[in-house]
Scaffold this active site. Structure first.
Site, PDB file in Angstrom:
ATOM      1  CG  ASP A 482      -2.131   0.795   1.172  1.00 30.18           C
ATOM      2  OD1 ASP A 482      -2.267   1.573   0.217  1.00 30.18           O
ATOM      3  OD2 ASP A 482      -2.981   0.673   2.089  1.00 30.18           O
ATOM      4  CG  ASP A 552      -9.181   2.987  -0.073  1.00 28.48           C
ATOM      5  OD1 ASP A 552      -8.708   1.884  -0.389  1.00 28.48           O
ATOM      6  OD2 ASP A 552      -8.591   3.793   0.669  1.00 28.48           O
TER       7      ASP A 552
END
Ligand code: DGJ
Length: 731
Positions: A482, A552
């Site tokens: 990430d 997301d």
């Protein structure tokens, strides 16, 4: 050989299966661009260039007062600097004497088989059966001895030309590159072109915009140090009349994960110039005598088969020529459940085992422990950089936790954010000089974290060692890598003042080195990329990651747009997509159908699901396996656009041999007492008969009928119903 040099005409012609590209060593040894488009045989196309005396467009001195020869009105393979061409340019160099000038003329070329590679930057590779040849054309400035080599690798069957540029300083003093683009593409007459790009924002990445070129410079750029949520390093120039099925489309995809720039100029004479490469903002790169600088590569294609044709070329290429991981094709990717939206930072080993146990019944095969397992990490204020297990949370230790998960018959995945550091971390306390921070100022915080100076070798080595130590300590099957902020405060304590304009690019080179040292060192681990969703989803990242977390935003209806937009460039098998608790009004089956237009997984607390829901998930999980090959390797068709006011959003995957297809239809708007609507298939074999199975009904119809007469979609259904039509050829 797909590259032909005609000595007498001084043309070099590049052929892919369905396209031709031609350049010519022209007047005064400038290299002209002559053609890119549908296949033309090896004729000299220089008759296309007409010359006129164009006012205010200067003439090179050695054109000997020939007023009709101006670089301002000549299609070129690469630009000069300050030689009378006033359009956007592909090079800006400050020479050792302080001048800004580059007058690159042809000096040599060579042709060889195989694809070029670049120093420290990812490129596409040739497989055993691919025919790939490379052309290198060297341009040189006679005064400064700065050389620019234009690189072209022709992937013949794939219809892709990979391009890049290598600068060599053959002079005696150091030069500074202020702008160096990977590609320059000139069109003699481009007034008929539209520009299609994939802008977006956090949570809404890769939406689609198409606009006519006007007489301006159109810019698509990221200055965020990452390819970004806001723009994607991809652009297509398409004929105004082009649609999904027909018409000329030129695609350009940059293999770069940092700040990038694409400029497209429609000039005074309707010439179009496109340049693409590293963003020149805050960029100045020194090249010492004898040194070289490589730009990132661009994957360029042309088709007259419309936007779908262009997407198919890229999808096939991305699946075949970017990533050698066994998880691309040989090994089926497991269905995962990710703990983030289930527990955020709030979990321990016991909770993880509970989720895994509950998820088993849903058909889940792997649990991914997301952010929060390391250092002191209970929220986003601390812990980043401390890549050791937090034994207050993972009380039994990582090796034991993974063993318990494996004993359940499940695989285990883990989350990292290697490039970042929290101020409240041991790493920051030990190495405060490892962050990017401009002397005398405070660095910008974002999500309460700072950026490590990944341009530094000792930082790279530290990251490789600390991540690998964890990966080698347990039976880890998957990693989510990430990054949760943009890069600011460009400064490296390891570089002298005059080289600070190199930091942004050196960061990206450093990152690729770290990824080599971790990802390529673990061929048995499956790596997924993520940058707060899809903030660094680009072709270069796909040389390391087999899939990338799309966004997301797990709201299914938003995902319809996200998948649609992403699909212009990226194949389904690269788009991370999960079923989550977001949008409770959308049925679970519909969420799953939408997540199947991606890599499919779950992001919810499995322990809280009702029996009925577990059963529904289990059914959808088996459908994922059933349709895996179709979804991951088939030809993908956008059947309707969620950006238009439609009632049904539909897409389709057709197997390469056309024996099977999966059509997915989502009802996004129910009109009361409205007309019967039909979805028209694409890409089927017209004369084959297909059994159309929607789970309860089975109809037999020809490919011709399904494509031209369509499939009637039931109307009287609950809101947001999804239909899956499995088409199987019976004859
Ligand atoms: C952003 C990612 O996109 C999420 O899925 C999650 O991993 C969080 N970061 C964790 O911090």
């Amino acid at each position: 050989m797909s590259i032909l040099y005609n000595e007498s005409k001084k043309t070099i012609t590049l052929h892919t299966a369905k396209t031709t590209y031609q350049l010519k060593i022209g007047n005064l040894n400038y290299v002209n661009h002559l053609y890119y488009g549908a296949t033309i045989h090896d004729e000299d196309l220089s008759y296309l260039i007409r010359r006129y005396d164009r006012g205010f467009s200067g003439n090179p001195y050695d054109s000997l007062k020939e007023r009709t020869f101006s670089l301002d009105a000549q299609p070129q393979e690469f630009t000069t600097q300050q030689q009378g061409d006033f359009r956007i340019n592909s090079i800006e160099v400050q020479n050792a004497d302080g001048s800004f000038s580059f007058d690159g003329r042809y000096v040599s070329h060579k042709i060889y088989s195989g694809a070029f590679t670049l120093n420290g930057l990812p490129t596409a590779f040739a497989n055993e059966k691919d025919t790939v040849d490379t052309l290198e054309v060297v341009l040189e400035d006679a005064v400064t001895k700065v050389q620019v080599t234009l690189l072209y690798s022709v992937f013949e069957e794939a219809d892709i030309i990979m391009r890049a540029v290598r600068v060599r300083n053959g002079g005696e003093g150091t030069i500074a590159l202020k702008r160096i683009m990977s590609l320059n593409m000139d069109y003699m007459n481009g007034g008929n072109l539209d520009m299609l790009s994939l802008p977006g924002r956090y949570g809404q990445e890769r939406q689609v915009e198409r606009q006519p070129l006007t007489h301006h410079v159109h810019k698509i750029r990221s200055g965020r140090g990452i390819s970004s949520h806001q723009q994607n390093p991809f652009v297509a120039l398409v004929d105004k009349k082009a649609n999904e099925d027909y018409g000329a489309c030129y695609g350009f995809a940059l293999m770069y994960s940092g700040s990038f720039l694409t400029e497209v100029e429609l000039d005074q004479y309707d010439q179009v110039r496109l340049v693409m490469g590293i963003n020149d903002r805050l960029f100045s790169f020194h090249v010492a005598p004898g040194e070289e600088f490589d730009t990132p590569a661009v994957l360029m294609t042309y088709t007259h088969k419309g936007l779908t044709g262009m997407s198919h070329i890229y999808h096939d290429f991305f699946r075949n020529n970017l990533n050698r991981s066994k998880f691309v094709r040989e090994v089926q990717r497991p269905i995962l459940i990710n703990t983030w939206e289930a527990a955020f930072f709030n979990f321990d080993d016991v909770k993880l085992v509970e989720i895994a146990k509950a998820a088993k019944g849903m058909g889940v095969e792997m649990i991914v422990m997301d952010d929060g397992w390391f250092g002191k990490r209970d929220d986003d204020n601390s812990g980043l950089g401390d890549w050791f297990v937090n034994e207050k949370k993972i009380k039994c230790g990582l090796t034991e936790l993974v063993r318990q998960i494996n004993d359940l018959g499940m695989k285990f995945g883990i989350w990292f954010e290697p490039e970042m550091v929290s101020e409240d971390s041991d790493l920051f306390r030990t190495h405060p000089d490892w962050v990017m921070e401009i002397p005398g100022r405070h660095a910008v915080r974002s999500r309460n974290q700072l950026v490590l100076d990944v341009s530094r070798k000792e930082v790279q080595d530290h990251l490789i060692a600390s991540v690998n130590r964890i990966l080698d300590s347990a039976n880890i099957y998957y990693v989510k890598w990430d990054l949760n902020r943009a890069i600011t405060d460009l400064w490296s304590n390891s570089l002298p003042a005059e080289c600070q304009g190199e930091v942004s690019h050196r960061y990206v080179l450093g990152l690729y080195r770290v990824m080599e040292g971790i990802i390529k060192a673990h061929p048995d681990i499956m790596f997924e990329g993520c940058a707060g969703g899809g903030g660094r989803f680009d072709p270069a990242m796909l040389t390391f990651f087999v899939q990338y977390w799309s966004s997301d935003n797990t709201k299914p209806l938003d995902n319809l747009k996200l998948h649609y937009g992403s699909s212009f460039l990226y194949p389904v098998c690269t788009m991370g997509a999960h079923v989550s608790e977001a949008s409770p009004m959308v049925p679970l089956e519909t969420k799953a159908a939408i997540a199947m237009c991606g890599t499919f997984g779950y992001e919810l607390d499995a322990t809280k699901l009702k029996k009925k829901e577990v059963k529904a998930c289990s059914k959808m999980s088996s459908l994922y396996h059933k349709f895996y090959d179709l979804n991951f390797f088939g030809d993908y068709y956008r059947l309707t656009s969620p950006f238009e006011p439609v009632n049904l959003v539909a897409w389709e995957s057709v197997s390469k041999d056309k024996s099977e297809a999966l059509v997915t239809v989502v009802t996004v708007n129910l009109t009361m007492n409205g007309p019967q609507e039909y979805i028209y298939c694409k890409g089927l074999a017209p004369d084959k008969l297909y059994k159309v199975d929607d789970g309860s009904n089975k109809v037999i119809a020809s490919g011709m009928a399904l494509m031209h007469a369509g499939i009637p979609i039931p109307r009287e259904v609950p809101e947001f119903t999804a239909f899956l039509y499995h088409l199987k050829a019976v004859k």
